[in-house]
Design an enzyme around this catalytic site. Structure first.
Site, PDB file in Angstrom:
ATOM      1  N   ARG A   1      93.061 -39.890 -14.359  1.00  0.00           N
ATOM      2  CA  ARG A   1      93.647 -38.892 -15.273  1.00  0.00           C
ATOM      3  C   ARG A   1      93.631 -39.343 -16.743  1.00  0.00           C
ATOM      4  O   ARG A   1      94.686 -39.426 -17.397  1.00  0.00           O
ATOM      5  CB  ARG A   1      95.068 -38.537 -14.842  1.00  0.00           C
ATOM      6  CG  ARG A   1      95.168 -38.122 -13.378  1.00  0.00           C
ATOM      7  CD  ARG A   1      96.543 -37.661 -12.987  1.00  0.00           C
ATOM      8  NE  ARG A   1      96.787 -36.304 -13.434  1.00  0.00           N
ATOM      9  CZ  ARG A   1      97.929 -35.645 -13.211  1.00  0.00           C
ATOM     10  NH1 ARG A   1      98.911 -36.233 -12.543  1.00  0.00           N
ATOM     11  NH2 ARG A   1      98.090 -34.416 -13.643  1.00  0.00           N
TER      12      ARG A   1
ATOM     13  N   ASP B   1      95.832 -27.881  -6.872  1.00  0.00           N
ATOM     14  CA  ASP B   1      97.218 -28.132  -6.453  1.00  0.00           C
ATOM     15  C   ASP B   1      97.564 -27.486  -5.123  1.00  0.00           C
ATOM     16  O   ASP B   1      98.613 -27.770  -4.548  1.00  0.00           O
ATOM     17  CB  ASP B   1      98.188 -27.647  -7.536  1.00  0.00           C
ATOM     18  CG  ASP B   1      98.028 -28.408  -8.839  1.00  0.00           C
ATOM     19  OD1 ASP B   1      98.501 -27.934  -9.870  1.00  0.00           O
ATOM     20  OD2 ASP B   1      97.376 -29.476  -8.815  1.00  0.00           O
TER      21      ASP B   1
ATOM     22  N   CYS C   1     101.492 -37.647 -10.962  1.00  0.00           N
ATOM     23  CA  CYS C   1     101.034 -37.936  -9.598  1.00  0.00           C
ATOM     24  C   CYS C   1      99.830 -38.875  -9.628  1.00  0.00           C
ATOM     25  O   CYS C   1      98.909 -38.671 -10.413  1.00  0.00           O
ATOM     26  CB  CYS C   1     100.655 -36.647  -8.878  1.00  0.00           C
ATOM     27  SG  CYS C   1     102.078 -35.621  -8.466  1.00  0.00           S
TER      28      CYS C   1
ATOM     29  N   ARG D   1     110.278 -32.988  -7.315  1.00  0.00           N
ATOM     30  CA  ARG D   1     109.810 -32.893  -8.699  1.00  0.00           C
ATOM     31  C   ARG D   1     109.287 -31.498  -9.038  1.00  0.00           C
ATOM     32  O   ARG D   1     109.293 -31.075 -10.181  1.00  0.00           O
ATOM     33  CB  ARG D   1     108.666 -33.894  -8.950  1.00  0.00           C
ATOM     34  CG  ARG D   1     109.080 -35.347  -9.078  1.00  0.00           C
ATOM     35  CD  ARG D   1     107.904 -36.182  -9.589  1.00  0.00           C
ATOM     36  NE  ARG D   1     107.147 -35.438 -10.590  1.00  0.00           N
ATOM     37  CZ  ARG D   1     105.812 -35.398 -10.618  1.00  0.00           C
ATOM     38  NH1 ARG D   1     105.111 -36.044  -9.706  1.00  0.00           N
ATOM     39  NH2 ARG D   1     105.192 -34.686 -11.544  1.00  0.00           N
TER      40      ARG D   1
ATOM     41  N   LYS E   1     106.606 -24.670 -12.759  1.00  0.00           N
ATOM     42  CA  LYS E   1     106.775 -26.050 -13.278  1.00  0.00           C
ATOM     43  C   LYS E   1     105.806 -26.307 -14.425  1.00  0.00           C
ATOM     44  O   LYS E   1     106.180 -26.755 -15.505  1.00  0.00           O
ATOM     45  CB  LYS E   1     106.524 -27.079 -12.176  1.00  0.00           C
ATOM     46  CG  LYS E   1     106.373 -28.519 -12.692  1.00  0.00           C
ATOM     47  CD  LYS E   1     106.113 -29.503 -11.579  1.00  0.00           C
ATOM     48  CE  LYS E   1     104.693 -29.694 -11.202  1.00  0.00           C
ATOM     49  NZ  LYS E   1     103.904 -30.552 -12.082  1.00  0.00           N
ATOM     50  N   ASN E   2     104.535 -25.994 -14.233  1.00  0.00           N
ATOM     51  CA  ASN E   2     103.522 -26.395 -15.209  1.00  0.00           C
ATOM     52  C   ASN E   2     103.513 -25.554 -16.475  1.00  0.00           C
ATOM     53  O   ASN E   2     102.837 -25.887 -17.436  1.00  0.00           O
ATOM     54  CB  ASN E   2     102.143 -26.440 -14.539  1.00  0.00           C
ATOM     55  CG  ASN E   2     102.082 -27.596 -13.554  1.00  0.00           C
ATOM     56  OD1 ASN E   2     102.905 -28.513 -13.604  1.00  0.00           O
ATOM     57  ND2 ASN E   2     101.122 -27.554 -12.652  1.00  0.00           N
TER      58      ASN E   2
END
Ligand code: EPZ
Length: 416
Positions: free
Chosen positions: A121, A304, A116, A396, A22-23
């Site tokens: 952040r 994570d 999230c 997600r 994903k990232n």
């Protein structure tokens, strides 16, 4: 609202294939804008975050072809226009588009990105990179307008090895005049995947994967393709499941070096893991010892995976600790685990988990992506039935999670 429903305590065996990261995908898609020609991205994960990024790309005017995990992007008709707040807020990675548009069109406008809710952040390091490269940044509340006549290479020091700031600075520097050096850069494997894509397009990036990245700007970027690396966080999540319920459970299509910190911690706790070139075989641990975890940037233990690992720690003998050094609010999943019977205590940035405690199926709530993964694992080991509400958070970032777990024997389903 989707719900995931799990009947717990079934041994799992067979193979789980890991999808693209994903990232990585979330940075590769905006990077496509920088090219003057078509690009192709393969091994793209089927997750809702990918869809959200494709939505922004199409909104900006790109042509998109998609087929079984392969997307072809034609950026020729893109124009730099304001990215509306509701789209910006869908996910953190939306701000990668601001960098790509600034790099190619010398202007961009969007709102503070979403993602999230695991901490404040901020994006100060990204904005610092823009200014160092010669851009003007106008902040009006949560709206950002950035522009530049010229982008010129610079020496940049990141106050922390931020993944996002490293990606954003890379995206702008590849087309800036002269040389840019990013000091204290993030070293995550996803950064290497993005730099490889840009170099495949004709960029000149050296040192990705180390804390000093040097970029010599180029005028144009040409047709290219890239394969998304396997998702190390998805792999880690299923390795934790296997350590609790596995019978020769195979996690395939992994890069072992990318999950080294987790492998060593599971072994420290007493789990037997057979690691091979691109897969590992795991059997559940019989007597699990408590362990200490401290989250750090790569190659340290990934933040994570701390939430998925929390469920594993509820089954370890003694008091385990999690020290979360990146985010100030990433223990919400522990409240949900407590509902299921685990003994937890949170003290600011430290979580304490006393085990082993049997977990009981309950109705619980996913508060974010990895917190949701923690609850899926809890439901798989719990006695009785667990219902996880707000399952959208999980979809997600985990491609076909219900199907993958059903295939190895889990009693799990999703209700839309
Ligand atoms: C990326 O987020 C990942 N997201 C996150 O994964 C991951 O947790 C994080 O890197 C760390 O590994 C994506 O790649 C889309 P950071 P990012 O900038 O880029 C502070 C998941 O579950 N910071 O490295 O936002 C920040 O507050 C997600 O897949 C500043 O203070 O992370 C945080 O405490 C969740 N100022 C720390 O640095 C800045 O300008 C690390 O943030 C930037 C960051």
């Amino acid at each position: 609202m989707s719900k995931i429903i799990i009947e717990g305590n079934h041994e799992l065996t067979g193979k789980i294939n890991i999808s693209g990261a994903k990232n990585s995908t979330l940075a590769l898609i905006p990077a496509a804008i920088l090219c003057d020609d078509e690009v192709t991205i393969t091994n793209v994960p089927e997750i809702s975050d990918t869809k959200a990024m494709e939505e922004i790309l199409t909104y900006l005017g790109a042509k998109l072809k998609e087929e079984k995990g392969i997307i072809t992007i034609d950026p020729k008709n893109i124009e730099s226009k304001e990215i509306p707040e509701e789209i910006s807020r869908k996910l953190r990675a939306s701000y990668y588009f601001m960098s790509a548009l600034l790099s190619k069109y010398k202007n961009a406008c969007m709102y503070f990105p979403g993602g999230c809710s695991i901490g404040s952040r901020p994006i100060d390091q990204t904005l610092k990179g823009y200014r160092a490269l010669g851009a003007t940044v106008i902040e009006e509340g949560n709206k950002y307008t950035v522009f530049a006549d010229k982008l010129i290479g610079a020496e940049i020091y990141l106050d922390m090895p931020s993944v996002g700031a490293t990606v954003n600075t890379l995206l702008v520097a590849v087309k800036a005049e002269g040389i840019t050096t990013i000091n204290n850069a993030a070293k995550e494997p996803e950064i290497v995947n993005i730099a490889t894509f840009l170099n495949n397009m004709g960029a000149n990036i050296k040192g990705a994967g180390t804390s000093i990245i040097k970029i010599e700007g180029v005028k144009n970027l040409h047709k290219a393709s890239i394969e998304v690396i396997p998702d190390r966080i998805e792999a880690g999540t299923y390795m934790i499941v296997a350590a609790l319920l596995g019978k020769d459970l195979i996690i395939e299509n992994i890069i072992p070096e990318h999950v080294e910190s987790l492998i060593l911690k599971l072994k420290e706790s007493g789990v037997k893991i057979n690691v091979n070139r691109d897969h590992c075989v795991i059997n559940k641990g019989d007597y699990l010892k408590s362990i200490k975890i401290k989250t750090l940037g790569f190659p340290g233990f990934p933040t994570d995976l701390q939430q998925p690992l929390a469920t594993f720690l509820t089954q370890c003998n003694g008091v385990s600790t999690i020290e979360e050094t990146l985010y100030e609010n990433r223990f919400k999943n522990l409240e949900q685990l407590e509902k299921m019977g685990s003994k937890v205590k949170v003290d600011v940035k430290k979580g304490y988990i006393t085990g082993p405690t049997p977990l009981k199926g309950k109705v619980v709530e996913a508060t974010d992506l990895r917190g949701g993964a923690c609850l899926v694992i809890a439901g798989l080991i719990a006695e009785g039935t667990t219902t996880i509400e707000n399952a959208e958070h999980i979809l997600r970032g985990y491609s076909n999670i219900v199907e993958k777990l059903q295939e190895v024997g889990a009693k799990i389903k999703i209700e839309q």
